[in-house]
Enzyme design. Structure first.
Site, PDB file in Angstrom:
ATOM      1  N   GLY A  11      57.290-107.878 -13.402  1.00  0.00           N
ATOM      2  CA  GLY A  11      57.145-106.921 -12.549  1.00  0.00           C
ATOM      3  C   GLY A  11      56.071-106.876 -11.411  1.00  0.00           C
ATOM      4  N   ASN A 112      51.572-110.082 -19.519  1.00  0.00           N
ATOM      5  CA  ASN A 112      51.539-110.601 -20.966  1.00  0.00           C
ATOM      6  C   ASN A 112      52.830-111.665 -21.167  1.00  0.00           C
ATOM      7  OD1 ASN A 112      49.847-109.105 -22.707  1.00  0.00           O
ATOM      8  ND2 ASN A 112      50.623-107.599 -21.677  1.00  0.00           N
ATOM      9  N   ILE A 135      50.073-103.710 -13.357  1.00  0.00           N
ATOM     10  CA  ILE A 135      49.643-102.227 -13.064  1.00  0.00           C
ATOM     11  C   ILE A 135      49.054-101.692 -14.460  1.00  0.00           C
ATOM     12  CG2 ILE A 135      50.780-102.008 -11.034  1.00  0.00           C
ATOM     13  CD1 ILE A 135      52.706 -99.980 -12.604  1.00  0.00           C
ATOM     14  N   ASP A 136      49.732-102.222 -15.492  1.00  0.00           N
ATOM     15  CA  ASP A 136      49.447-101.887 -16.762  1.00  0.00           C
ATOM     16  C   ASP A 136      47.993-101.841 -17.385  1.00  0.00           C
ATOM     17  OD1 ASP A 136      52.297-101.002 -16.644  1.00  0.00           O
ATOM     18  OD2 ASP A 136      52.789-102.405 -17.883  1.00  0.00           O
ATOM     19  N   GLY A 179      53.069 -97.611 -17.319  1.00  0.00           N
ATOM     20  CA  GLY A 179      52.213 -98.251 -17.999  1.00  0.00           C
ATOM     21  C   GLY A 179      52.924 -99.105 -19.385  1.00  0.00           C
TER      22      GLY A 179
END
Ligand code: F6P
Length: 358
Positions: A11, A112, A135-136, A179
């Site tokens: 993303g 990740n 962003i998470d 998130g």
């Protein structure tokens, strides 16, 4: 001559271009001759040999530009060892492209899953440097990922806007925040926006406690309440189910997302008017905030320094406000969760914010 490959994977987020610019500025300052190969749409570009030879001009004027000039795509790590629809061995194909271009290093901007693949390629013998994007803010090993603060700004803006309309109408508002499986953006934006209740995946809620917290507000004479709810928020009841059952329940839910289910439960409890706002992908869009511009520029410079030192197989991270690096293998496969014991959670409770757990 240094030949560097670069890709943006997963993303997107706001400071991808700023980070690439940082890497390239650092490289141009470190080596007489550099060739930068940009792979298009993440690992796909590396697999299928879709790339562009980039020039200095390509990195000019992109510090403030959101998205990614290379494009991105999701290539799940768990499918990396499986051949594609045409039987292509993806890992071999990526290694072949790297070798064909005689790269000295591949720079991977990703979260990740992408960093797990970066580690796999490193274990396969390629020189790889990872840069912590998402962003998470859930990448293990770094205090902060780039993109996070920009997303917090946008989610906070959403809550700020909701405040005035919630106060005018005396309604309960739920703002659902991105998130994935973690609650970092919700926690930060919830506190920054003055939310009364914050629900995050790491602290499962009981709807009765959520309703009691709303009652307390009403008793205090407050006409409205705002809930910051993470998209991955989960009730205690659902959290206690075995993983398979939990997954099936969530997949078959009649609600588009958790915020709508909570809204219905609150309405059923006290008949209050409830509205749901989902800022969604706006949280990943637009220009990076100044914090992210600084962080990503520092991250980029560090990546260039690692390339100069030929220190490969590393993930650039922020630790106690210092930009440093850790082995990719140390971070791969681990998520950085919020803990109920974190001081920020304790601070929030002291402010009277309910997490719906007690
Ligand atoms: O990982 C970033 C993120 O924006 C998550 O917060 C969210 O759950 C997910 O990506 C959305 O993914 P997509 O853009 O594929 O819908």
């Amino acid at each position: 001559m240094k030949r560097i490959g670069m890709l943006t994977s997963g993303g997107d987020c706001q400071a991808l271009n700023a980070t690439m610019r940082g890497v390239v500025k650092g490289l141009y300052g470190s080596f007489k001759e550099v060739e930068i190969y940009g792979f298009l749409e993440g690992y796909k570009g590396l697999m299928y040999g879709n790339y562009k030879l980039l020039k200095a001009e390509d990195f000019s004027g992109i510090l403030t530009k959101g998205g990614t000039i290379l494009g991105s795509s999701r290539q799940p790590f768990k499918l990396m060892r499986e051949p594609d629809a045409n039987g292509l061995d993806k890992v071999k194909a990526m290694k072949d492209t790297y070798k064909k271009l005689k790269l000295d290093c591949l720079v991977v901007l990703g979260g990740n899953g992408s960093q797990k693949t970066a580690n796999l390629l490193s274990e396969e013998g390629l020189n790889v440097i990872g840069l912590p994007k998402t962003i998470d803010n859930d990448l293990w090993g770094t205090d902060m990922t780039f993109g996070f603060q920009s997303a917090v700004d946008i989610a906070t803006d959403a809550i700020d806007c909701i405040h005035t309309t919630a106060a005018s109408h005396g309604r309960v508002f739920i703002v659902e925040i991105m998130g994935h499986k973690v609650g970092w953006i919700t926690l930060y934006a919830g506190i920054a926006g003055g939310a009364d209740i914050i629900l995050i995946p790491e602290i499962p809620y009981d709807i009765k406690n959520v309703c009691k917290a709303l009652d307390r507000r009403t008793k205090q004479g407050k006409r409205f309440s705002i809930l910051a709810v993470a998209e991955g928020a989960i009730s205690k009841e659902v959290a206690s189910l075995p993983k398979k059952e939990r997954k099936a329940l969530l997949e078959n839910s009649k609600y588009p997302s958790v915020a709508y289910e909570i809204a219905d439960q609150i309405k059923a409890y006290n008949g209050q008017e409830v509205r749901v706002t989902v800022p969604g992908h706006t949280q990943r869009g637009g220009s990076p905030c100044p914090y992210d511009r600084v962080l990503s520029s520092r991250f980029g410079a560090k990546a260039a320094e690692l390339i100069k030192k030929e220190k490969y197989g590393e993930l650039v991270v922020l630790k106690n406000n210092e930009v440093t690096s850790i082995p990719l293998s140390e971070s791969a496969g681990k998520l950085k969760y919020v803990s109920a014991k974190d001081s920020i959670v304790q601070n929030a409770r002291m402010l009277g914010i309910s997490f719906g757990d007690e």
